[in-house]
Design a protein around this motif. Structure first.
Motif, short mmCIF file in Angstrom:
data_model
loop_
_atom_site.label_atom_id
_atom_site.label_comp_id
_atom_site.label_asym_id
_atom_site.label_seq_id
_atom_site.Cartn_x
_atom_site.Cartn_y
_atom_site.Cartn_z
N GLN A 76 0.84 -1.19 0.00
CA GLN A 76 0.00 0.00 0.00
C GLN A 76 0.88 1.25 0.00
N PRO A 77 0.41 2.36 -0.60
CA PRO A 77 1.19 3.61 -0.58
C PRO A 77 1.45 4.07 0.85
N LEU A 78 2.60 4.70 1.02
CA LEU A 78 3.02 5.18 2.33
C LEU A 78 2.83 6.69 2.38
N VAL A 80 3.65 10.24 3.86
CA VAL A 80 4.74 10.94 4.54
C VAL A 80 4.48 12.44 4.48
N ILE A 81 5.15 13.16 5.37
CA ILE A 81 5.08 14.62 5.41
C ILE A 81 6.46 15.15 5.03
N LEU A 82 6.51 16.02 4.05
CA LEU A 82 7.78 16.57 3.59
C LEU A 82 8.29 17.60 4.58
N LEU A 83 9.57 17.48 4.92
CA LEU A 83 10.21 18.44 5.81
C LEU A 83 10.92 19.54 5.05
N ASN A 84 11.14 19.34 3.75
CA ASN A 84 11.77 20.33 2.88
C ASN A 84 11.15 20.22 1.49
N TYR A 85 11.46 21.19 0.67
CA TYR A 85 11.01 21.11 -0.72
C TYR A 85 11.76 19.98 -1.43
N VAL A 86 11.03 19.13 -2.15
CA VAL A 86 11.61 18.01 -2.88
C VAL A 86 11.17 18.15 -4.33
N ARG A 95 1.57 16.64 2.56
CA ARG A 95 1.38 15.22 2.83
C ARG A 95 1.19 14.50 1.50
N VAL A 96 2.07 13.57 1.21
CA VAL A 96 2.05 12.88 -0.08
C VAL A 96 2.04 11.37 0.16
N SER A 97 1.50 10.64 -0.80
CA SER A 97 1.46 9.18 -0.77
C SER A 97 2.38 8.65 -1.86
N LEU A 98 3.35 7.83 -1.47
CA LEU A 98 4.35 7.32 -2.40
C LEU A 98 4.54 5.83 -2.17
N LYS A 99 5.25 5.20 -3.10
CA LYS A 99 5.59 3.80 -2.93
C LYS A 99 6.52 3.64 -1.73
N PRO A 100 6.33 2.59 -0.91
CA PRO A 100 7.12 2.46 0.32
C PRO A 100 8.63 2.45 0.07
N THR A 101 9.08 1.72 -0.96
CA THR A 101 10.52 1.64 -1.20
C THR A 101 11.09 2.99 -1.58
N PHE A 102 10.40 3.72 -2.46
CA PHE A 102 10.88 5.04 -2.87
C PHE A 102 10.86 6.00 -1.69
N ALA A 103 9.79 5.99 -0.92
CA ALA A 103 9.69 6.92 0.21
C ALA A 103 10.77 6.64 1.25
N ASN A 105 13.81 5.04 0.85
CA ASN A 105 15.18 5.25 0.39
C ASN A 105 15.48 6.70 0.05
N ASN A 106 14.51 7.43 -0.50
CA ASN A 106 14.78 8.77 -1.02
C ASN A 106 14.29 9.90 -0.13
N LEU A 107 13.40 9.60 0.81
CA LEU A 107 12.86 10.67 1.64
C LEU A 107 13.10 10.45 3.13
N LEU A 108 12.77 9.26 3.61
CA LEU A 108 12.88 9.02 5.05
C LEU A 108 14.34 8.91 5.49
N LEU A 109 15.13 8.13 4.77
CA LEU A 109 16.54 7.98 5.16
C LEU A 109 17.33 9.28 5.05
N PRO A 110 17.19 10.06 3.98
CA PRO A 110 17.93 11.34 3.93
C PRO A 110 17.39 12.41 4.86
N GLY A 111 16.26 12.17 5.52
CA GLY A 111 15.70 13.15 6.43
C GLY A 111 14.89 14.23 5.74
N LEU A 112 14.38 13.94 4.54
CA LEU A 112 13.57 14.92 3.82
C LEU A 112 12.09 14.80 4.15
#
Length: 278
Positions: A76-78, A80-86, A95-103, A105-112
């Motif tokens: 299911q889509p995950l 997340v809330i963006l902490l910076n402009y992406v 508040r955006v819904s993205l694929k769990p793997t993309f969210a 690796n590219n947003l949660l781990l970098p702290g975005l």
């Protein structure tokens, strides 16, 4: 041999508790490889008012059929809330819904971004009455501008029939390149380009594309002459994107030099330098 082993064990016996205390505790983590099965031949059940079913399970009772492999479930889509402009996703607080793997690796781990929990919604979310501050008119504008700025648009014109480059020529060239641009979004050069003129062959000019009536980006274009008769066609230019080109109008040279080049031009002109280790 046995006596030596017993001697060694007896020598280590006083340190038995110490050795056990120094052993690192190994933790195991459950793997996400859950299979849902069902028996192909269900065992008999005892009657409600009768004696219990005491018959032992047969071999057939241990034959199972696969109902579902949970590893193959669609994730299911995950939220997340963006902490910076992406780029290409949204602004801070969206508040955006993205694929769990993309969210992840590219947003949660970098702290975005962070998980859209009720606590994080109150802390990082944007109130409904707050005006959304936008860097661009759309989350996809910056990506679109990057693509168009590095595009090398081939404007193919007839080598015999007189012509003048007009907006519909540019629109058709964009369409042949896989990009749909309405005519009202295209701004032509101030000077007209007329032909056929072989002096313009493989020479450059630029047009300006307006996105969402706000952002503007310059696109590099090149003139190429073409004839339906293959015997009268000009010899094809191999890897024309990597060849140097002069502007049709000398006053545009500074603008064209400041624009980014096509990605294949950058790859073709890259100089390979071997790594030397001392």
């Amino acid at each position: 041999m046995l006596s030596r082993s017993s001697i060694i064990l007896n020598a280590l016996r006083p340190f038995e508790n110490t050795l056990l205390d120094n052993i690192k505790i190994v933790t195991t983590q459950q793997k996400r490889t859950t299979f849902i099965l069902k028996r192909k031949y269900p065992p008999g059940l005892h009657k409600k008012s009768g004696p219990p079913y005491n018959e032992k399970f047969k071999h057939r009772h241990f034959i199972y059929e696969l109902v579902e492999d949970t590893k193959m479930r669609k994730h299911q889509p995950l939220d997340v809330i963006l902490l910076n402009y992406v780029e290409g996703i949204g602004e801070k607080g969206d508040r955006v819904s993205l694929k769990p793997t993309f969210a992840y690796n590219n947003l949660l781990l970098p702290g975005l971004a962070t998980y859209a929990t009720p606590e994080n919604l109150l802390k990082y979310g944007r109130p409904k009455d707050e005006v959304r501050k936008t860097t661009f008119s759309s989350p996809f504008v910056e990506r679109t501008m990057n693509i168009l700025s590095t595009l090398l648009l081939s404007v193919v014109m007839n080598v015999e029939t007189p012509w003048t480059v007009e907006i519909w020529h540019i629109r058709t060239s964009f369409r042949r390149a896989g990009v749909y641009v309405p005519e009202e979004a295209i701004t032509m050069p101030e000077k007209t380009i007329s032909g056929p003129n072989l002096d313009y062959e493989n020479k450059e000019f630029y047009v300006t594309v307006t996105i969402n009536k706000q952002e503007q980006v310059k696109v590099r274009c090149r003139i190429h002459h073409f004839h339906l008769n293959s015997a009268k066609q000009l010899p094809p230019l191999d890897k024309f994107y990597s060849l140097p080109s002069d502007p049709i109008f000398p006053e545009d040279k500074e603008v064209l030099d400041s624009m980014p080049r096509h990605r294949l031009y950058q790859k073709a002109t890259a100089v390979w330098t071997p790594k030397v280790s001392y």
